[in-house]
Design an enzyme around this catalytic site. Structure first.
Site, PDB file in Angstrom:
ATOM      1  N   LYS A   9       0.848  -1.183   0.000  1.00 56.28           N
ATOM      2  CA  LYS A   9       0.000   0.000   0.000  1.00 56.28           C
ATOM      3  C   LYS A   9       0.889   1.240   0.000  1.00 56.28           C
ATOM      4  O   LYS A   9       1.838   1.333   0.780  1.00 56.28           O
ATOM      5  CB  LYS A   9      -0.885  -0.002   1.238  1.00 56.28           C
ATOM      6  CG  LYS A   9      -1.772   1.209   1.399  1.00 56.28           C
ATOM      7  CD  LYS A   9      -2.721   0.973   2.569  1.00 56.28           C
ATOM      8  CE  LYS A   9      -2.995   2.221   3.318  1.00 56.28           C
ATOM      9  NZ  LYS A   9      -3.914   2.027   4.433  1.00 56.28           N
ATOM     10  N   SER A  25      -3.368   2.547 -17.655  1.00 52.39           N
ATOM     11  CA  SER A  25      -2.442   2.248 -16.569  1.00 52.39           C
ATOM     12  C   SER A  25      -2.294   3.412 -15.603  1.00 52.39           C
ATOM     13  O   SER A  25      -2.886   4.466 -15.759  1.00 52.39           O
ATOM     14  CB  SER A  25      -1.055   1.866 -17.090  1.00 52.39           C
ATOM     15  OG  SER A  25      -0.430   2.998 -17.672  1.00 52.39           O
ATOM     16  N   TYR A  58      -3.264  -1.194 -14.068  1.00 52.00           N
ATOM     17  CA  TYR A  58      -1.985  -1.865 -13.864  1.00 52.00           C
ATOM     18  C   TYR A  58      -0.875  -0.828 -13.792  1.00 52.00           C
ATOM     19  O   TYR A  58      -0.992   0.281 -14.320  1.00 52.00           O
ATOM     20  CB  TYR A  58      -1.706  -2.873 -14.987  1.00 52.00           C
ATOM     21  CG  TYR A  58      -1.681  -2.255 -16.362  1.00 52.00           C
ATOM     22  CD1 TYR A  58      -0.477  -1.824 -16.933  1.00 52.00           C
ATOM     23  CD2 TYR A  58      -2.848  -2.082 -17.091  1.00 52.00           C
ATOM     24  CE1 TYR A  58      -0.454  -1.242 -18.194  1.00 52.00           C
ATOM     25  CE2 TYR A  58      -2.828  -1.512 -18.344  1.00 52.00           C
ATOM     26  CZ  TYR A  58      -1.631  -1.092 -18.890  1.00 52.00           C
ATOM     27  OH  TYR A  58      -1.607  -0.510 -20.122  1.00 52.00           O
ATOM     28  N   ALA A  74      -8.597   5.922 -19.791  1.00 48.98           N
ATOM     29  CA  ALA A  74      -9.913   6.268 -19.254  1.00 48.98           C
ATOM     30  C   ALA A  74      -9.856   6.629 -17.767  1.00 48.98           C
ATOM     31  O   ALA A  74     -10.638   7.457 -17.293  1.00 48.98           O
ATOM     32  CB  ALA A  74     -10.884   5.111 -19.479  1.00 48.98           C
TER      33      ALA A  74
END
Length: 116
Positions: A9, A25, A58, A74
């Site tokens: 994280k 990505s 990703y 997007a």
């Protein structure tokens, strides 16, 4: 039995760019990727603290020591420059191993996204 657990994280990084015309990505400073044990192409969940959006894409590496966090394609519509994000990756593992697993948790400098 296998369970999904948090693998890494990166907590509270600021968006430095949004490139709608890129193929997709999230670009992450490669120093952050290394420190968080995130590899190129790995699925990343993105939580936007500013607007509540949650999405997955990703990872691709950005220049080292740049602090770059750019949403591409997007996903660029889901953020604004300066938004604060949490980036999370997950792993599947045996439940017994998961009980002892310790994720990589990073808390970069919130002003420049660097590890200080």
């Amino acid at each position: 039995m296998f369970v999904h657990v948090v693998k890494s994280k990166i907590h509270r990084v600021k968006v430095t760019g949004a490139d709608l015309n890129y193929i997709g990505s999230i670009t992450i400073d490669e120093d952050l990727m290394d420190a968080a044990n995130i590899i190129e192409g790995e699925k990343v969940q993105i939580v936007n603290n500013n607007n509540g959006e949650r999405l997955e894409t990703y990872a691709i590496p950005g220049p080292r020591n740049s602090g770059e966090i750019t949403l591409n394609g997007a996903a660029a519509r889901k953020v604004a420059k300066g938004d604060v994000l949490i980036l999370i990756t997950y792993a599947m593992m045996d439940i017994e191993k998961a009980k002892d697993f310790k994720p990589k948790l990073l808390f970069p400098n919130e002003e420049n996204n660097l590890l200080t």
